[in-house]
Design a protein around this motif. Sequence first.
Motif, short mmCIF file in Angstrom:
data_model
loop_
_atom_site.label_atom_id
_atom_site.label_comp_id
_atom_site.label_asym_id
_atom_site.label_seq_id
_atom_site.Cartn_x
_atom_site.Cartn_y
_atom_site.Cartn_z
N ASP A 30 0.80 -1.22 0.00
CA ASP A 30 0.00 0.00 0.00
C ASP A 30 0.84 1.27 0.00
OD1 ASP A 30 -2.32 -1.46 0.00
OD2 ASP A 30 -2.64 -1.35 2.16
N ASP A 31 2.14 1.15 0.18
CA ASP A 31 3.03 2.32 0.22
C ASP A 31 3.75 2.45 -1.12
OD1 ASP A 31 5.25 4.11 0.67
OD2 ASP A 31 4.94 3.82 2.83
N PRO A 32 3.49 3.53 -1.87
CA PRO A 32 4.08 3.68 -3.22
C PRO A 32 5.61 3.79 -3.23
CG PRO A 32 3.04 5.73 -2.50
CD PRO A 32 2.66 4.69 -1.50
N ARG A 33 6.21 3.98 -2.05
CA ARG A 33 7.67 4.07 -2.01
C ARG A 33 8.32 2.71 -2.24
NH1 ARG A 33 8.65 6.72 3.77
NH2 ARG A 33 6.90 5.31 4.22
N PHE A 34 7.54 1.63 -2.11
CA PHE A 34 8.11 0.29 -2.14
C PHE A 34 7.50 -0.59 -3.23
CE2 PHE A 34 8.31 1.87 2.22
CZ PHE A 34 9.66 1.72 2.50
N SER A 35 8.31 -1.54 -3.68
CA SER A 35 7.85 -2.60 -4.57
C SER A 35 8.16 -3.93 -3.89
CB SER A 35 8.57 -2.52 -5.92
OG SER A 35 8.26 -3.65 -6.73
N LEU A 36 7.12 -4.64 -3.47
CA LEU A 36 7.32 -5.90 -2.77
C LEU A 36 7.70 -6.98 -3.78
CD1 LEU A 36 7.25 -7.51 -0.14
CD2 LEU A 36 4.80 -7.87 -0.50
N VAL A 37 8.94 -7.42 -3.70
CA VAL A 37 9.47 -8.39 -4.67
C VAL A 37 9.07 -9.82 -4.31
CG1 VAL A 37 11.58 -9.37 -5.64
CG2 VAL A 37 11.42 -6.91 -5.24
N ALA A 38 9.20 -10.16 -3.02
CA ALA A 38 8.91 -11.54 -2.61
C ALA A 38 8.77 -11.61 -1.09
CB ALA A 38 10.03 -12.48 -3.06
N THR A 39 8.24 -12.74 -0.62
CA THR A 39 8.16 -13.00 0.81
C THR A 39 8.63 -14.43 1.06
OG1 THR A 39 5.88 -13.84 0.76
CG2 THR A 39 6.18 -11.46 1.09
N SER A 40 9.03 -14.70 2.29
CA SER A 40 9.47 -16.05 2.64
C SER A 40 9.22 -16.29 4.12
CB SER A 40 10.96 -16.23 2.33
OG SER A 40 11.41 -17.52 2.75
N ALA A 41 8.96 -17.55 4.46
CA ALA A 41 8.76 -17.92 5.86
C ALA A 41 10.02 -18.52 6.46
CB ALA A 41 7.60 -18.91 5.98
N THR A 42 11.09 -18.63 5.67
CA THR A 42 12.34 -19.23 6.16
C THR A 42 13.56 -18.42 5.72
OG1 THR A 42 12.72 -20.62 4.21
CG2 THR A 42 11.31 -21.54 5.97
N ALA A 43 14.64 -18.58 6.46
CA ALA A 43 15.89 -17.92 6.10
C ALA A 43 16.43 -18.47 4.79
CB ALA A 43 16.92 -18.10 7.21
N GLU A 44 16.28 -19.78 4.61
CA GLU A 44 16.77 -20.41 3.38
C GLU A 44 16.03 -19.89 2.16
OE1 GLU A 44 17.78 -23.07 6.77
OE2 GLU A 44 16.03 -21.91 6.17
N GLY A 45 14.71 -19.68 2.32
CA GLY A 45 13.92 -19.15 1.21
C GLY A 45 14.33 -17.73 0.86
N PHE A 46 14.58 -16.93 1.89
CA PHE A 46 15.04 -15.55 1.67
C PHE A 46 16.38 -15.56 0.96
CE2 PHE A 46 17.10 -11.59 2.49
CZ PHE A 46 16.10 -10.65 2.62
N LEU A 47 17.30 -16.39 1.44
CA LEU A 47 18.65 -16.44 0.87
C LEU A 47 18.60 -16.86 -0.59
CD1 LEU A 47 21.71 -16.29 1.28
CD2 LEU A 47 21.65 -18.67 2.08
N GLY A 48 17.79 -17.89 -0.90
CA GLY A 48 17.70 -18.37 -2.28
C GLY A 48 17.19 -17.29 -3.23
N THR A 49 16.19 -16.53 -2.78
CA THR A 49 15.64 -15.46 -3.62
C THR A 49 16.63 -14.32 -3.76
OG1 THR A 49 13.38 -16.02 -2.93
CG2 THR A 49 13.73 -13.84 -3.89
N ALA A 50 17.26 -13.93 -2.66
CA ALA A 50 18.21 -12.82 -2.68
C ALA A 50 19.42 -13.11 -3.57
CB ALA A 50 18.66 -12.50 -1.27
N MET A 51 19.74 -14.39 -3.73
CA MET A 51 20.87 -14.77 -4.58
C MET A 51 20.51 -14.65 -6.06
SD MET A 51 23.48 -15.89 -2.61
CE MET A 51 24.38 -17.24 -3.37
N ARG A 52 19.20 -14.68 -6.36
CA ARG A 52 18.75 -14.67 -7.76
C ARG A 52 18.20 -13.32 -8.21
NH1 ARG A 52 14.48 -17.02 -8.30
NH2 ARG A 52 13.94 -17.69 -6.19
N ILE A 53 17.57 -12.60 -7.26
CA ILE A 53 16.87 -11.37 -7.63
C ILE A 53 17.46 -10.19 -6.85
CG2 ILE A 53 14.63 -10.21 -7.69
CD1 ILE A 53 13.32 -12.97 -7.65
N PRO A 54 17.76 -9.08 -7.54
CA PRO A 54 18.28 -7.90 -6.83
C PRO A 54 17.23 -7.36 -5.84
CG PRO A 54 18.66 -7.72 -9.19
CD PRO A 54 17.73 -8.87 -9.00
N ILE A 55 17.62 -7.22 -4.59
CA ILE A 55 16.74 -6.70 -3.54
C ILE A 55 17.50 -5.59 -2.82
CG2 ILE A 55 15.51 -7.24 -1.40
CD1 ILE A 55 15.43 -10.18 -2.43
#
Length: 213
Positions: A30-55
């Motif tokens: 809801d905040d135009p300052r941000f673009s929500l790229v992805a979400t994760s329920a685990t550290a491993e999921g966050f790490l895997g996405t961050a390694m592939r997509i610029p965040i």
Amino acid sequence: MLNETIPPIDVMLADGNTLVLSAMSEIFEDDPRFSLVATSATAEGFLGTAMRIPIQVGVIDWQLPALGGARLIEVLREQPKPPRLVVYGDGTGDLPRQAMSVGAAGFVSRSSPTKTLLDTCAEVAAGKMVFPFVDVRELKNDPLHSLSRKERQMLEELSKGLTNRELSKELGISTNTVKFHLSNLYEKLSVRNRAQAIAYFYSQRAGSGDPRG
């Protein structure tokens, strides 16, 4: 003069609590300052996405399954262009200082207003460090903060009861190098031997007193 449109900040959220994750997703969307790229329920999921997509900015739970927030921050710091991380956790106790010591760029208490979380992420994206009051003198005096990445890793492996030979194999270094790092480790922690180093490590994790006497 043409108005330049500021691109939104690419952000990723990670929290083990699905209700918190869902609520955070809504406020960032809801905040135009941000673009929500992805979400994760685990550290491993966050790490895997961050390694592939610029965040640009990541908001993470300190108790994130299964690696935990501290370990996730340390792993990401070794990457070429890691996201700047904001820890979203319990604002009581020593957590803000711990988050700062491992390399987080900001900290927001879960009890803070929603606006505080959003504004903190915007400031972190702009290159600022945003923390509630943290006594930097204590941070500098914390022996664990003085350890190098290799020494910190060695201490963690040492706490598992590994021998010098096993440490050598686990860390991919010679036994002589292991001895060198251990000597520096003992000196920085002001301990005399392996047992005291392990006791100190677990006492700090448990938040108990200093076992060095």
